[in-house]
Design a protein around this motif. Structure first.
Motif, PDB file in Angstrom:
ATOM      1  N   GLU A  80     -22.426   8.588 -14.721  1.00  0.00           N
ATOM      2  CA  GLU A  80     -22.912   8.370 -13.351  1.00  0.00           C
ATOM      3  C   GLU A  80     -22.596   6.967 -12.856  1.00  0.00           C
ATOM      4  N   ILE A  81     -22.747   5.977 -13.728  1.00  0.00           N
ATOM      5  CA  ILE A  81     -22.454   4.589 -13.371  1.00  0.00           C
ATOM      6  C   ILE A  81     -20.974   4.435 -13.024  1.00  0.00           C
ATOM      7  N   MET A  82     -20.097   5.057 -13.807  1.00  0.00           N
ATOM      8  CA  MET A  82     -18.654   4.972 -13.511  1.00  0.00           C
ATOM      9  C   MET A  82     -18.311   5.656 -12.195  1.00  0.00           C
ATOM     10  N   LEU A  83     -18.989   6.742 -11.887  1.00  0.00           N
ATOM     11  CA  LEU A  83     -18.735   7.433 -10.624  1.00  0.00           C
ATOM     12  C   LEU A  83     -19.237   6.605  -9.442  1.00  0.00           C
ATOM     13  N   GLU A  84     -20.341   5.899  -9.652  1.00  0.00           N
ATOM     14  CA  GLU A  84     -20.894   5.049  -8.608  1.00  0.00           C
ATOM     15  C   GLU A  84     -20.079   3.761  -8.444  1.00  0.00           C
ATOM     16  N   HIS A  85     -19.527   3.279  -9.541  1.00  0.00           N
ATOM     17  CA  HIS A  85     -18.742   2.033  -9.554  1.00  0.00           C
ATOM     18  C   HIS A  85     -17.405   2.296 -10.257  1.00  0.00           C
ATOM     19  N   PRO A  86     -16.463   2.983  -9.599  1.00  0.00           N
ATOM     20  CA  PRO A  86     -15.210   3.353 -10.269  1.00  0.00           C
ATOM     21  C   PRO A  86     -14.399   2.151 -10.769  1.00  0.00           C
ATOM     22  N   LYS A  87     -14.689   0.973 -10.247  1.00  0.00           N
ATOM     23  CA  LYS A  87     -14.006  -0.228 -10.728  1.00  0.00           C
ATOM     24  C   LYS A  87     -14.276  -0.453 -12.218  1.00  0.00           C
ATOM     25  N   LEU A  88     -15.341   0.132 -12.727  1.00  0.00           N
ATOM     26  CA  LEU A  88     -15.690  -0.009 -14.140  1.00  0.00           C
ATOM     27  C   LEU A  88     -14.831   0.856 -15.058  1.00  0.00           C
ATOM     28  N   ILE A  89     -14.078   1.799 -14.492  1.00  0.00           N
ATOM     29  CA  ILE A  89     -13.253   2.687 -15.312  1.00  0.00           C
ATOM     30  C   ILE A  89     -12.010   1.932 -15.773  1.00  0.00           C
ATOM     31  N   GLU A  90     -11.785   1.957 -17.085  1.00  0.00           N
ATOM     32  CA  GLU A  90     -10.620   1.298 -17.662  1.00  0.00           C
ATOM     33  C   GLU A  90      -9.346   1.886 -17.057  1.00  0.00           C
TER      34      GLU A  90
END
Length: 113
Positions: A80-90
């Motif tokens: 959920e955090i990655m979907l909310e903040h896609p910048k966090l996806i490697e």
């Protein structure tokens, strides 16, 4: 079909894209900061990479350090955090068939071609 999850502002992602272009193979570019993956798609990426959500997160990003660092979070919460903040996806992530690789370093991409 090969798919690259790409951030044009990232040097490593641009280098990964160049490797794909030089390969001569057809591929699709997904600018994942604009075209955010769905939860189902992100879970598929994790499955193809054969990693846990925590391993896909960029932990040096400010949003991670300020909001999530040191917290005990479930896999579902991390997704959920990655979907909310896609910048966090490697990045970059390259998928071919049911296999995927994180292009860090970009030369890793050659192993999937």
């Amino acid at each position: 079909m090969i798919k690259i999850y790409h951030n044009p502002r990232c040097t490593k992602s641009r280098e990964g894209l160049q490797i794909l272009e030089k390969s001569g193979q057809d591929f699709e570019i997904v600018k994942y900061l604009e075209d955010i993956p769905s939860e189902k798609e992100l879970r598929k990426i994790l499955n193809c990479l054969d990693i846990r959500p925590e391993q896909l997160i960029r932990k040096n990003e400010t949003v991670w350090k300020e909001n999530y660092k040191g917290k005990l979070l479930s896999d579902d919460e991390l997704i959920e955090i990655m979907l909310e903040h896609p910048k966090l996806i490697e990045r970059p992530i390259v998928i071919k068939n049911n296999k995927a690789i994180i292009g860090r370093p970009p030369e890793n991409i050659k192993s999937i071609l």
